[in-house]
Scaffold this motif. Sequence first.
Motif, PDB file in Angstrom:
ATOM      1  N   GLN A   1       0.924  -1.131  -0.116  1.00  0.00           N
ATOM      2  CA  GLN A   1      -0.158  -0.028   0.246  1.00  0.00           C
ATOM      3  C   GLN A   1       0.640   0.992   0.308  1.00  0.00           C
ATOM      4  N   PHE A   2       0.820   2.020  -0.716  1.00  0.00           N
ATOM      5  CA  PHE A   2       1.372   3.516  -0.760  1.00  0.00           C
ATOM      6  C   PHE A   2       0.247   4.394  -1.359  1.00  0.00           C
ATOM      7  N   ASN A   3       0.495   5.514   0.046  1.00  0.00           N
ATOM      8  CA  ASN A   3      -0.294   7.175  -0.142  1.00  0.00           C
ATOM      9  C   ASN A   3       0.976   8.430  -0.421  1.00  0.00           C
ATOM     10  N   MET A   4       0.599   8.920  -0.898  1.00  0.00           N
ATOM     11  CA  MET A   4       0.813  10.723  -0.956  1.00  0.00           C
ATOM     12  C   MET A   4       0.366  12.060  -0.756  1.00  0.00           C
ATOM     13  N   SER A   5       0.846  12.333  -0.008  1.00  0.00           N
ATOM     14  CA  SER A   5      -0.045  13.605   0.682  1.00  0.00           C
ATOM     15  C   SER A   5       0.747  14.630   0.782  1.00  0.00           C
ATOM     16  N   GLN A   6       0.554  15.589  -0.031  1.00  0.00           N
ATOM     17  CA  GLN A   6       1.846  17.025  -0.047  1.00  0.00           C
ATOM     18  C   GLN A   6       0.518  17.851   0.883  1.00  0.00           C
ATOM     19  N   PRO A   7       0.549  18.090   2.359  1.00  0.00           N
ATOM     20  CA  PRO A   7       0.095  18.896   3.324  1.00  0.00           C
ATOM     21  C   PRO A   7       0.281  20.763   3.713  1.00  0.00           C
ATOM     22  N   THR A   8       0.818  21.080   3.237  1.00  0.00           N
ATOM     23  CA  THR A   8       1.066  22.161   2.688  1.00  0.00           C
ATOM     24  C   THR A   8       1.904  22.473   1.402  1.00  0.00           C
ATOM     25  N   ASP A   9       1.295  23.805   1.266  1.00  0.00           N
ATOM     26  CA  ASP A   9       2.661  23.978   0.611  1.00  0.00           C
ATOM     27  C   ASP A   9       4.372  24.805   0.149  1.00  0.00           C
ATOM     28  N   ASN A  10       4.484  24.654   1.241  1.00  0.00           N
ATOM     29  CA  ASN A  10       5.998  24.202   1.396  1.00  0.00           C
ATOM     30  C   ASN A  10       7.230  22.793   1.259  1.00  0.00           C
ATOM     31  N   GLY A  11       6.276  22.989   0.101  1.00  0.00           N
ATOM     32  CA  GLY A  11       7.506  21.768  -0.879  1.00  0.00           C
ATOM     33  C   GLY A  11       8.071  20.424  -0.257  1.00  0.00           C
ATOM     34  N   HIS A  12       7.234  19.730   0.623  1.00  0.00           N
ATOM     35  CA  HIS A  12       7.328  18.869   1.360  1.00  0.00           C
ATOM     36  C   HIS A  12       5.876  18.001   0.894  1.00  0.00           C
ATOM     37  N   VAL A  13       5.998  16.518   1.093  1.00  0.00           N
ATOM     38  CA  VAL A  13       5.586  15.456   0.891  1.00  0.00           C
ATOM     39  C   VAL A  13       5.682  14.351   2.055  1.00  0.00           C
ATOM     40  N   ILE A  14       4.925  13.627   2.317  1.00  0.00           N
ATOM     41  CA  ILE A  14       4.556  12.461   2.957  1.00  0.00           C
ATOM     42  C   ILE A  14       4.027  11.313   2.486  1.00  0.00           C
ATOM     43  N   PHE A  15       4.877  10.528   2.266  1.00  0.00           N
ATOM     44  CA  PHE A  15       4.490   8.913   2.070  1.00  0.00           C
ATOM     45  C   PHE A  15       4.154   8.185   3.301  1.00  0.00           C
ATOM     46  N   ASP A  16       3.320   7.661   2.725  1.00  0.00           N
ATOM     47  CA  ASP A  16       2.488   6.275   3.911  1.00  0.00           C
ATOM     48  C   ASP A  16       3.076   5.328   3.203  1.00  0.00           C
ATOM     49  N   VAL A  17       3.990   3.937   3.489  1.00  0.00           N
ATOM     50  CA  VAL A  17       4.055   3.014   3.301  1.00  0.00           C
ATOM     51  C   VAL A  17       3.651   1.611   3.496  1.00  0.00           C
ATOM     52  N   THR A  18       3.123   0.796   2.848  1.00  0.00           N
ATOM     53  CA  THR A  18       3.049  -0.733   3.851  1.00  0.00           C
ATOM     54  C   THR A  18       4.184  -1.428   2.565  1.00  0.00           C
ATOM     55  N   VAL A  19       5.213  -2.405   3.284  1.00  0.00           N
ATOM     56  CA  VAL A  19       5.435  -2.795   2.466  1.00  0.00           C
ATOM     57  C   VAL A  19       5.855  -4.471   3.286  1.00  0.00           C
ATOM     58  N   GLU A  20       6.073  -5.357   2.188  1.00  0.00           N
ATOM     59  CA  GLU A  20       5.784  -7.072   3.255  1.00  0.00           C
ATOM     60  C   GLU A  20       6.976  -8.220   2.491  1.00  0.00           C
ATOM     61  N   SER A  21       7.745  -8.354   3.723  1.00  0.00           N
ATOM     62  CA  SER A  21       9.643  -9.518   3.175  1.00  0.00           C
ATOM     63  C   SER A  21       9.314 -10.367   4.621  1.00  0.00           C
ATOM     64  N   GLN A  22      10.564 -10.816   3.818  1.00  0.00           N
ATOM     65  CA  GLN A  22      10.619 -12.254   5.251  1.00  0.00           C
ATOM     66  C   GLN A  22      11.875 -11.267   5.722  1.00  0.00           C
ATOM     67  N   ARG A  23      12.599 -10.003   4.864  1.00  0.00           N
ATOM     68  CA  ARG A  23      13.816  -9.150   5.361  1.00  0.00           C
ATOM     69  C   ARG A  23      13.770  -8.218   6.359  1.00  0.00           C
ATOM     70  N   ALA A  24      13.726  -8.795   7.301  1.00  0.00           N
ATOM     71  CA  ALA A  24      14.293  -7.375   8.325  1.00  0.00           C
ATOM     72  C   ALA A  24      14.499  -5.975   8.034  1.00  0.00           C
TER      73      ALA A  24
END
Length: 85
Positions: free
Chosen positions: A33-56
């Motif tokens: 799952q992947f979601n990107m948001s740009q909460p303000t106009d200051n040029g910053h973004v937030i990625f909310d990511v869900t990943v899976e793997s057998q690796r740590a």
Amino acid sequence: MMQHQFSIHATHSPELLERVLRVIRHRGFTVCQFNMSQPTDNGHVIFDVTVESQRAIETLRPQLTKLWDVAEVMMSSSQQQSLRA
């Protein structure tokens, strides 16, 4: 497989998404799952990511923080997922 959820706070650039996804793939993780948001106009973004793997997750987090435009990687949670058919 283990699922890991985290948020990436970064400075927006046209190639940022590609670099983040490349690091995730090269470290052996699959994006669930992947979601990107740009909460303000200051040029910053937030990625909310869900990943899976057998690796740590410790093999992925340091690599993401090395990206020059990533300010912070915050882990949300980890959970066990049942095997898929």
